[in-house]
Design a protein around this motif. Structure first.
Motif, PDB file in Angstrom:
ATOM      1  N   ALA A   7       2.773  -3.230   1.440  1.00 50.15           N
ATOM      2  CA  ALA A   7       3.196  -3.403   0.047  1.00 50.15           C
ATOM      3  C   ALA A   7       3.420  -2.072  -0.672  1.00 50.15           C
ATOM      4  CB  ALA A   7       2.169  -4.234  -0.713  1.00 50.15           C
ATOM      5  N   ILE A   8       2.923  -0.986  -0.108  1.00 50.70           N
ATOM      6  CA  ILE A   8       3.149   0.342  -0.698  1.00 50.70           C
ATOM      7  C   ILE A   8       4.530   0.820  -0.271  1.00 50.70           C
ATOM      8  CG2 ILE A   8       2.355   2.729  -0.816  1.00 50.70           C
ATOM      9  CD1 ILE A   8      -0.465   1.717  -0.143  1.00 50.70           C
ATOM     10  N   ARG A   9       5.407   1.091  -1.236  1.00 51.54           N
ATOM     11  CA  ARG A   9       6.798   1.470  -0.934  1.00 51.54           C
ATOM     12  C   ARG A   9       6.858   2.962  -0.609  1.00 51.54           C
ATOM     13  NH1 ARG A   9      10.723  -2.476  -3.775  1.00 51.54           N
ATOM     14  NH2 ARG A   9      12.233  -0.934  -3.044  1.00 51.54           N
ATOM     15  N   SER A  10       6.386   3.318   0.557  1.00 50.68           N
ATOM     16  CA  SER A  10       6.249   4.730   0.932  1.00 50.68           C
ATOM     17  C   SER A  10       7.541   5.268   1.532  1.00 50.68           C
ATOM     18  CB  SER A  10       5.077   4.908   1.899  1.00 50.68           C
ATOM     19  OG  SER A  10       5.154   3.983   2.967  1.00 50.68           O
ATOM     20  N   THR A  11       8.581   5.321   0.713  1.00 50.38           N
ATOM     21  CA  THR A  11       9.865   5.884   1.112  1.00 50.38           C
ATOM     22  C   THR A  11       9.958   7.335   0.649  1.00 50.38           C
ATOM     23  OG1 THR A  11      10.857   4.959  -0.895  1.00 50.38           O
ATOM     24  CG2 THR A  11      11.029   3.659   1.116  1.00 50.38           C
ATOM     25  N   ALA A  12      10.893   8.061   1.229  1.00 52.56           N
ATOM     26  CA  ALA A  12      10.974   9.505   0.991  1.00 52.56           C
ATOM     27  C   ALA A  12      11.194   9.851  -0.473  1.00 52.56           C
ATOM     28  CB  ALA A  12      12.101  10.102   1.844  1.00 52.56           C
ATOM     29  N   ASP A  13      11.836   8.955  -1.224  1.00 51.56           N
ATOM     30  CA  ASP A  13      12.138   9.245  -2.624  1.00 51.56           C
ATOM     31  C   ASP A  13      11.012   8.867  -3.574  1.00 51.56           C
ATOM     32  OD1 ASP A  13      12.478   6.544  -2.053  1.00 51.56           O
ATOM     33  OD2 ASP A  13      14.032   6.264  -3.580  1.00 51.56           O
ATOM     34  N   ARG A  14       9.861   8.465  -3.042  1.00 51.29           N
ATOM     35  CA  ARG A  14       8.719   8.056  -3.867  1.00 51.29           C
ATOM     36  C   ARG A  14       7.477   8.855  -3.460  1.00 51.29           C
ATOM     37  NH1 ARG A  14       8.898   2.599  -6.181  1.00 51.29           N
ATOM     38  NH2 ARG A  14      11.043   1.827  -6.112  1.00 51.29           N
ATOM     39  N   PRO A  15       7.355  10.087  -3.902  1.00 54.15           N
ATOM     40  CA  PRO A  15       6.223  10.920  -3.480  1.00 54.15           C
ATOM     41  C   PRO A  15       4.868  10.328  -3.841  1.00 54.15           C
ATOM     42  CG  PRO A  15       7.435  11.943  -5.296  1.00 54.15           C
ATOM     43  CD  PRO A  15       8.274  10.809  -4.805  1.00 54.15           C
ATOM     44  N   GLY A  16       4.796   9.649  -4.974  1.00 55.17           N
ATOM     45  CA  GLY A  16       3.528   9.032  -5.347  1.00 55.17           C
ATOM     46  C   GLY A  16       3.099   7.951  -4.375  1.00 55.17           C
ATOM     47  N   GLU A  17       4.070   7.192  -3.861  1.00 56.86           N
ATOM     48  CA  GLU A  17       3.750   6.144  -2.900  1.00 56.86           C
ATOM     49  C   GLU A  17       3.427   6.709  -1.516  1.00 56.86           C
ATOM     50  OE1 GLU A  17       4.058   2.462  -4.165  1.00 56.86           O
ATOM     51  OE2 GLU A  17       3.386   4.065  -5.488  1.00 56.86           O
ATOM     52  N   LEU A  18       4.055   7.827  -1.169  1.00 58.22           N
ATOM     53  CA  LEU A  18       3.672   8.490   0.072  1.00 58.22           C
ATOM     54  C   LEU A  18       2.200   8.893   0.025  1.00 58.22           C
ATOM     55  CD1 LEU A  18       6.761  10.836   0.708  1.00 58.22           C
ATOM     56  CD2 LEU A  18       6.264   8.647   1.827  1.00 58.22           C
ATOM     57  N   SER A  19       1.798   9.463  -1.093  1.00 59.33           N
ATOM     58  CA  SER A  19       0.391   9.861  -1.255  1.00 59.33           C
ATOM     59  C   SER A  19      -0.519   8.645  -1.261  1.00 59.33           C
ATOM     60  CB  SER A  19       0.221  10.656  -2.547  1.00 59.33           C
ATOM     61  OG  SER A  19       0.912  11.893  -2.479  1.00 59.33           O
ATOM     62  N   ALA A  20      -0.064   7.556  -1.891  1.00 60.03           N
ATOM     63  CA  ALA A  20      -0.878   6.347  -1.949  1.00 60.03           C
ATOM     64  C   ALA A  20      -1.110   5.778  -0.551  1.00 60.03           C
ATOM     65  CB  ALA A  20      -0.213   5.315  -2.845  1.00 60.03           C
ATOM     66  N   ALA A  21      -0.062   5.762   0.283  1.00 58.75           N
ATOM     67  CA  ALA A  21      -0.216   5.265   1.645  1.00 58.75           C
ATOM     68  C   ALA A  21      -1.180   6.139   2.438  1.00 58.75           C
ATOM     69  CB  ALA A  21       1.146   5.209   2.331  1.00 58.75           C
ATOM     70  N   LEU A  22      -1.054   7.449   2.276  1.00 62.46           N
ATOM     71  CA  LEU A  22      -1.954   8.370   2.978  1.00 62.46           C
ATOM     72  C   LEU A  22      -3.394   8.146   2.553  1.00 62.46           C
ATOM     73  CD1 LEU A  22      -2.352  10.789   4.879  1.00 62.46           C
ATOM     74  CD2 LEU A  22      -1.847  12.289   2.937  1.00 62.46           C
ATOM     75  N   GLU A  23      -3.625   8.035   1.259  1.00 57.77           N
ATOM     76  CA  GLU A  23      -4.988   7.843   0.764  1.00 57.77           C
ATOM     77  C   GLU A  23      -5.552   6.501   1.216  1.00 57.77           C
ATOM     78  OE1 GLU A  23      -6.699  10.263  -0.521  1.00 57.77           O
ATOM     79  OE2 GLU A  23      -4.893  11.484  -0.330  1.00 57.77           O
ATOM     80  N   GLY A  69      -8.874   6.192   3.374  1.00 53.54           N
ATOM     81  CA  GLY A  69      -9.973   5.335   2.925  1.00 53.54           C
ATOM     82  C   GLY A  69     -10.420   4.385   4.013  1.00 53.54           C
ATOM     83  N   ARG A  70      -9.475   3.939   4.825  1.00 53.32           N
ATOM     84  CA  ARG A  70      -9.808   3.060   5.947  1.00 53.32           C
ATOM     85  C   ARG A  70     -10.679   3.795   6.967  1.00 53.32           C
ATOM     86  NH1 ARG A  70      -9.291  -2.497   7.328  1.00 53.32           N
ATOM     87  NH2 ARG A  70      -9.297  -2.649   9.604  1.00 53.32           N
ATOM     88  N   VAL A  71     -10.376   5.072   7.195  1.00 53.18           N
ATOM     89  CA  VAL A  71     -11.201   5.862   8.115  1.00 53.18           C
ATOM     90  C   VAL A  71     -12.618   6.008   7.582  1.00 53.18           C
ATOM     91  CG1 VAL A  71     -11.476   8.122   9.195  1.00 53.18           C
ATOM     92  CG2 VAL A  71      -9.199   7.102   9.017  1.00 53.18           C
ATOM     93  N   GLY A  72     -12.720   6.234   6.273  1.00 45.62           N
ATOM     94  CA  GLY A  72     -14.025   6.314   5.647  1.00 45.62           C
ATOM     95  C   GLY A  72     -14.635   7.700   5.646  1.00 45.62           C
ATOM     96  N   PRO A  73     -15.855   7.804   5.109  1.00 50.18           N
ATOM     97  CA  PRO A  73     -16.513   9.108   4.962  1.00 50.18           C
ATOM     98  C   PRO A  73     -17.109   9.603   6.270  1.00 50.18           C
ATOM     99  CG  PRO A  73     -17.962   7.369   4.190  1.00 50.18           C
ATOM    100  CD  PRO A  73     -16.677   6.696   4.567  1.00 50.18           C
ATOM    101  N   GLY A  74     -17.593  10.843   6.224  1.00 49.42           N
ATOM    102  CA  GLY A  74     -18.293  11.413   7.363  1.00 49.42           C
ATOM    103  C   GLY A  74     -17.421  12.234   8.289  1.00 49.42           C
ATOM    104  N   PHE A  75     -16.155  12.437   7.913  1.00 49.80           N
ATOM    105  CA  PHE A  75     -15.237  13.213   8.738  1.00 49.80           C
ATOM    106  C   PHE A  75     -14.657  14.362   7.917  1.00 49.80           C
ATOM    107  CE2 PHE A  75     -15.087   8.870  10.395  1.00 49.80           C
ATOM    108  CZ  PHE A  75     -15.401   9.080  11.728  1.00 49.80           C
ATOM    109  N   PHE A  77     -10.096   5.687  15.844  1.00 47.74           N
ATOM    110  CA  PHE A  77     -10.640   7.016  15.571  1.00 47.74           C
ATOM    111  C   PHE A  77     -12.012   6.909  14.921  1.00 47.74           C
ATOM    112  CE2 PHE A  77     -11.497  10.399  12.563  1.00 47.74           C
ATOM    113  CZ  PHE A  77     -11.376  11.526  13.356  1.00 47.74           C
ATOM    114  N   ARG A  78     -12.148   6.069  13.912  1.00 44.45           N
ATOM    115  CA  ARG A  78     -13.430   5.924  13.204  1.00 44.45           C
ATOM    116  C   ARG A  78     -14.547   5.524  14.167  1.00 44.45           C
ATOM    117  NH1 ARG A  78     -12.252   1.780   9.697  1.00 44.45           N
ATOM    118  NH2 ARG A  78     -13.085   0.289  11.210  1.00 44.45           N
ATOM    119  N   GLU A  79     -14.218   4.650  15.117  1.00 45.93           N
ATOM    120  CA  GLU A  79     -15.224   4.165  16.058  1.00 45.93           C
ATOM    121  C   GLU A  79     -15.584   5.201  17.114  1.00 45.93           C
ATOM    122  OE1 GLU A  79     -15.459   0.964  19.753  1.00 45.93           O
ATOM    123  OE2 GLU A  79     -14.058   0.591  18.101  1.00 45.93           O
ATOM    124  N   LEU A  80     -14.585   5.890  17.660  1.00 41.14           N
ATOM    125  CA  LEU A  80     -14.815   6.705  18.853  1.00 41.14           C
ATOM    126  C   LEU A  80     -14.996   8.195  18.593  1.00 41.14           C
ATOM    127  CD1 LEU A  80     -12.453   5.134  21.540  1.00 41.14           C
ATOM    128  CD2 LEU A  80     -14.844   4.609  21.025  1.00 41.14           C
TER     129      LEU A  80
END
Length: 360
Positions: free
Chosen positions: A13-29, A33-39, A109-112
Motif C-alpha cells: 500500500a506504500i506507493r514507493s515510486t521514484a517520484d515519491r521520496p517520502g514513500e521510499l523512506s516510509a517503505a524502508l522504515e 521496523g519488521r527487522v526490529g531492534p538489536g541490530f 535475517f532477524r532469525e538467523l
C-alpha cells in the motif's frame, strides 16, 4: 503466514515510486521496523534515494553473505496499491517485484543473523527500478562487500546465475524545418530517425519467441514540433537494449566504444544514458550448489535460470563477487495483473534458512 500477509499488504500500500521520496523512506522504515531492534543499521543517502545495511555488532564486518532487497516499485494506477488475495495469489504493485521477498528476507535475517557462525548482512535499497546506482552501487562504492550475495527478485525458487546487460540510449536526427505544404524545401529529421532505427532493428530484429540474444525496444520517438504542418528539424528516439555477455559489440566495451558502434550502425548521433554490464555468477560454486540443494529440499527443482532483465547483482559481479537472484514465484511483473504466488512463500523462506545454515 497471516502475519506476513498482513505486513505485505501494508508494504504494498506504500506507493514507493521514484517520484515519491517520502514513500521510499516510509517503505524502508517499515521493513527496518519488521527487522526490529538489536541490530546495527547503517543508513545511506545518494541523490535523494535512501538505503540501509543491517548487521550484528557495531563495526561493519566482512560479510559472508548479503541478502539484498529493493523496496521501490514502478508507477501504477491507484487500484494496484490496494492489495487483494484471490485463488492463492497476492495481487498488487510490488507483490512479485519484490516486496513479499523483501519481508521474507527481513524475517530470515532477524532469525538467523544473531546465531550464524559468520556475518550476515541485510541490504535494503530504494532505487533498483531506476538503475540501482544510488542504492546497491552506492553502498558498494562506500566499501560494502561480501563473499556471496542473494538478491530476492522473483525466480520461482530457481537460481539465476546470468542476466543480460542493459543499455539505454537516445538517437538524435537533425534536418531543416519547412512548411508541410512544401516538403521539398525542408529536410525531415523524423524520416532520418526512422531510417536509423530500422538499421538498428535490422542488426537486432525483434524475436518472435524467447531468445538469449541482444534485443532492442523502441520506447519513444518524438519531435519538438507542436504543429502538424511543419517539417521536423529535429527528432529523437529512446531505445532500451538488453545484451548477453556473448555480444562483444556491447559486453566488455566502454561507453565511448558503444556510442561509436551505435553511431556507425544507425548513422545518427547517439547519447548513452545508462549502461550496465551483464551479470554472471559461477554456476559450479559451492554456494550455488548449496542454494540449489536447499530449493530441492523445499520441494522445487533447484534449476538454474537465465534472466533477461537487469538487476543489482551486476554491481557485485563487476567487482568479482558472485551474486545470484533467488526469489519466490509469481507473474505479471510491472503489469496490471502482478501477483505473488503464495504457495511458494513458505518454501522460499525454508530454502533460505536451509542454505544459510548449511553454509560455513
Amino acid at each position: 503466514m497471516d502475519d506476513l500477509l498482513d505486513a505485505a499488504a501494508r508494504l504494498i500500500a506504500i506507493r514507493s515510486t521514484a517520484d515519491r521520496p517520502g514513500e521510499l523512506s516510509a517503505a524502508l522504515e517499515y521493513v527496518l521496523g519488521r527487522v526490529g531492534p538489536g541490530f546495527t543499521v547503517e543508513r545511506f543517502l545518494s541523490r535523494g534515494k535512501p538505503s540501509a545495511l543491517v548487521h550484528t555488532g557495531g563495526t561493519r564486518p566482512d560479510f559472508r553473505v548479503i541478502l539484498n532487497a529493493h523496496l521501490d516499485v514502478v508507477p501504477a494506477p491507484d487500484e494496484l496499491f490496494r492489495p487483494r488475495i484471490r485463488d492463492g495469489r497476492l495481487y498488487g504493485r510490488g507483490a512479485q517485484d519484490m516486496k513479499v521477498a523483501a519481508l521474507v528476507m527481513a524475517d530470515v535475517f532477524r532469525e538467523l543473523a544473531p546465531v550464524l557462525p559468520y556475518p550476515l548482512g541485510l541490504q535494503l535499497v530504494t532505487d533498483e527500478e531506476v538503475g540501482g546506482y544510488d542504492g546497491t552501487a552506492h553502498q558498494i562504492d562506500a566499501g560494502v562487500g561480501a563473499g556471496f550475495v542473494v538478491i530476492g527478485e522473483q525466480s520461482g525458487l530457481r537460481v539465476v546465475t546470468e542476466s543480460r546487460g542493459i543499455l539505454q540510449v537516445r538517437l538524435h536526427a537533425t534536418g531543416t524545418a519547412a512548411h508541410a505544404a512544401y516538403p521539398w524545401l525542408g529536410d525531415n529529421a523524423l524520416l532520418k530517425l526512422l531510417t536509423g532505427i530500422e538499421r538498428v532493428l535490422t542488426r537486432h530484429p525483434l524475436p518472435g519467441h524467447e531468445v538469449w540474444a541482444t534485443t532492442v525496444n523502441v520506447a519513444r520517438v518524438e519531435t519538438p514540433d507542436a504543429a502538424v504542418n511543419q517539417v521536423p528539424a529535429a527528432a529523437v528516439a529512446w531505445l532500451d537494449i538488453r545484451f548477453p555477455p556473448e555480444d562483444r559489440a556491447y559486453a566488455g566495451r566502454t561507453r565511448e566504444q558503444v556510442e561509436r558502434h551505435l553511431r556507425d550502425l544507425s548513422g545518427l548521433e547517439v547519447s548513452v544514458d545508462g549502461f550496465g554490464a551483464p551479470h554472471r555468477a559461477d554456476p559450479d560454486s559451492r554456494e550455488v550448489g548449496l542454494l540449489r540443494a536447499a530449493a530441492r529440499d523445499a520441494g522445487f527443482g533447484g534449476d538454474l535460470l537465465r534472466k533477461h532483465g537487469a538487476a543489482d547483482g551486476r554491481f557485485y559481479s563487476a567487482r568479482g563477487v558472485d551474486a545470484v537472484i533467488f526469489g519466490p514465484g509469481g507473474d505479471g511483473q510491472h503489469g496490471p495483473g502482478e501477483y505473488a504466488d503464495l504457495a511458494t512463500v513458505a518454501p522460499y523462506r525454508a530454502a533460505l534458512v536451509t542454505f544459510l545454515r548449511a553454509l560455513r
